[in-house]
Design an enzyme around this catalytic site. Sequence first.
Site, PDB file in Angstrom:
ATOM      1  CG  HIS A 135      -1.912   0.979   1.391  1.00  0.00           C
ATOM      2  ND1 HIS A 135      -1.668   2.285   1.713  1.00  0.00           N
ATOM      3  CD2 HIS A 135      -3.246   0.881   1.217  1.00  0.00           C
ATOM      4  CE1 HIS A 135      -2.817   2.956   1.756  1.00  0.00           C
ATOM      5  NE2 HIS A 135      -3.789   2.120   1.450  1.00  0.00           N
ATOM      6  CG  ASP A 193       0.678  -2.071   6.149  1.00  0.00           C
ATOM      7  OD1 ASP A 193      -0.274  -2.228   6.939  1.00  0.00           O
ATOM      8  OD2 ASP A 193       0.582  -1.465   5.068  1.00  0.00           O
ATOM      9  CD  GLN A 215      -6.664  -4.379   4.335  1.00  0.00           C
ATOM     10  OE1 GLN A 215      -7.599  -5.056   4.739  1.00  0.00           O
ATOM     11  NE2 GLN A 215      -6.823  -3.135   3.913  1.00  0.00           N
ATOM     12  CE  LYS A 249      -7.093   0.060   6.348  1.00  0.00           C
ATOM     13  NZ  LYS A 249      -7.869   0.485   5.203  1.00  0.00           N
ATOM     14  CB  CYS A 300      -3.661   3.224  -1.632  1.00  0.00           C
ATOM     15  SG  CYS A 300      -4.888   4.471  -1.299  1.00  0.00           S
TER      16      CYS A 300
END
Length: 406
Positions: A118, A195, A198, A221, A361
Amino acid sequence: MNKNTLNIRKDFPILKNRKLVYLDSSATSLKPKCVIDAIDGYNSQYSANVHRGIYKLSEKATDEYEKARPRLADFINASCEEIIFVRNTTEAINLVAYIWGEDNLQKGDNLVTSVMEHHSNFVPWQQLAKRKKAEFRVFDINDDGTLNLEDFKKKLNLKTKLVAVTHVSNVLGTINPIKDIVRQAHEKGALVLIDGAQAVPHIKVDVKDLECDFYAFSGHKMLGPTGVGVLWVRKEILNKMKPFLFGGSMIEKVTLKGAAFNHSPEKFEAGTPDISGAIGFGAAVDYLARVGMQDIEKYEDKLKKYAYQKLAKIQNITIYGPSDINKKCAVFAFNVKGIHPHDLASLLDEEGICVRAGHHCTMPLHTHLGLIASVRASFYIYNTREDVDKLVKAIKKAQKLLILNS
Ligand SMILES: Cc1ncc(COP(=O)(O)O)c(C=O)c1O
């Protein structure tokens, strides 16, 4: 668990009494009533500032705010002082790039990331490398949308100071082999930032088990509110990091000549924080723990298999990412031949189906795949097989309308 539904849709007010098929949870998730109530409780019952007041209302606000921290620490198997509240994943990564990066990267060093990232885990490192005259190295993916670990190995050397990689791709859904990546990076003396935007909403994450050094994720999220996220930093590294922002709450003492700073996490949380956000985030994590991350994983596993099987049967559809469904989460980026992704998303919207269309993104990834845009359907715990069926039916309807009429 042998159920095809988690039976939790009733907990989401937005899903009540309407024909909404929400398939954009990778962008942001829906919020259950307990999260909405927790935020409302702060605003309507005890909306005082934290860490400052000597009166009961402020003490209550401080208690509730600080209760969120151990809940989040437990959720990812960390300790409380390692949990820094930030605005979101983007801010968490920028904090590391500015503070750790400025102090630890020198001319001639390199930073390694992947082409599937991302922009939030790509641009901060690209910019840091420019500022420090360091090399920005990007490793490839394989044709099946998994990370190319051979290329990763080639990009690593003793000048690598940091590897920044996503745990789960927001486009391909790929679940990356983080432990392997961490091991290889550490062997070269490099630190690893993950990261987790997700990943934390969908799979059980244990930062100790992963052995990474930084881990970032966003509340919105994972059923929480917007405006609050977490940066986790391994304690030994955290203690050596300078503050990011200066101001109230992060100081121990200020004189005309200088200032001494608090310990972590206060040291990194200058100014009034997103109090109701953190309280809502705590409620979201409680809710996820009540439903059970193991059950969530099992449920999403079945749902993604069902979705893949149904979507793959649509004529002229290309689904990006691993065809070995066990290597991915319930995120499907795709294109349908002859239909622009934006047109498809608009037609699906007419049927009450929310999907994302664009580059999500991830411009470097889309360029790598030879695409300008794709449609993305991302599933979460409130989605059902019925949602999949509606999506498939609506795509077929769009094909009839746009392709047969052209
Ligand atoms: C993999 C990944 N990383 C980072 C981000 C950025 O998250 P936020 O906008 O909450 O900072 C996203 C958001 O979609 C994402 O999917």
